[in-house]
Design a protein around this motif. Structure first.
Motif: not given
Length: 170
Positions: A116-143
């Motif tokens: 969920s978190r990554y950082s570089s020399k200049e930036y930091a980023l966060t990737l999070t799920r939106i709890d009220d959003g859609k979620a689908v699992k299709n085999g090995l793929v998570d959307l």
């Protein structure tokens, strides 16, 4: 004698301070707070927003960016992923150049080895799920619905977007 004169001067100054009206005192306090805030901001450049570009096939091929992980596509941004979140690194394309972010393995693990978190020399980023959003699992793929927030070295937001996350073996 000098001590008496100095003591009298201090008493006059104290009396002057106590004769301030509440409005004058509030204005003086506001000026003092503004001075402290200006001193704290001193040395920080203005916030410089970023505009990530889609990571294209040739970027992936030439940068050897294949591997398992998650791709983030911003709402309204077309079909191109602007973030590749993988086990060891995250990748964004800024100003036509690939920027590599190191994974924060102490952060929340996402599907397919992404983080969920990554950082570089200049930036930091966060990737999070939106709890009220859609979620689908299709085999090995998570959307799922997600959000990316990128901050500068002063922890100020320079990019924020909601969108779709696709996690799969690549």
């Amino acid at each position: 004698m000098r001590g008496i004169v100095a003591g009298a001067a201090v008493l006059v100054l104290l009396a002057a301070c106590s004769s301030q009206t509440p409005a004058e005192k509030a204005a003086e306090d506001a000026r003092a707070v503004a001075q402290v805030e200006a001193a704290q901001r001193n040395g920080q450049p203005p916030v410089k927003p970023i505009d990530p570009q889609p990571i294209m096939f040739f970027d992936i091929r030439d940068g050897k960016l294949t591997g398992t992980g998650c791709n983030f596509v911003a709402d309204g941004g077309g079909m191109g992923a602007i973030l590749l979140a993988q086990g060891e690194r995250g990748v964004m394309k800024l100003d036509g150049k690939l920027v590599i972010f190191a994974s924060d393995k102490g952060s929340t693990q996402l599907p397919q080895g992404a983080w969920s978190r990554y950082s570089s020399k200049e930036y930091a980023l966060t990737l999070t799920r939106i709890d009220d959003g859609k979620a689908v699992k299709n085999g090995l793929v998570d959307l799922f619905s997600g959000q990316v927030v990128v901050t500068d070295p002063f922890d100020r937001v320079v990019y924020k977007a909601r969108g779709n996350v696709q996690c799969k073996p690549m």
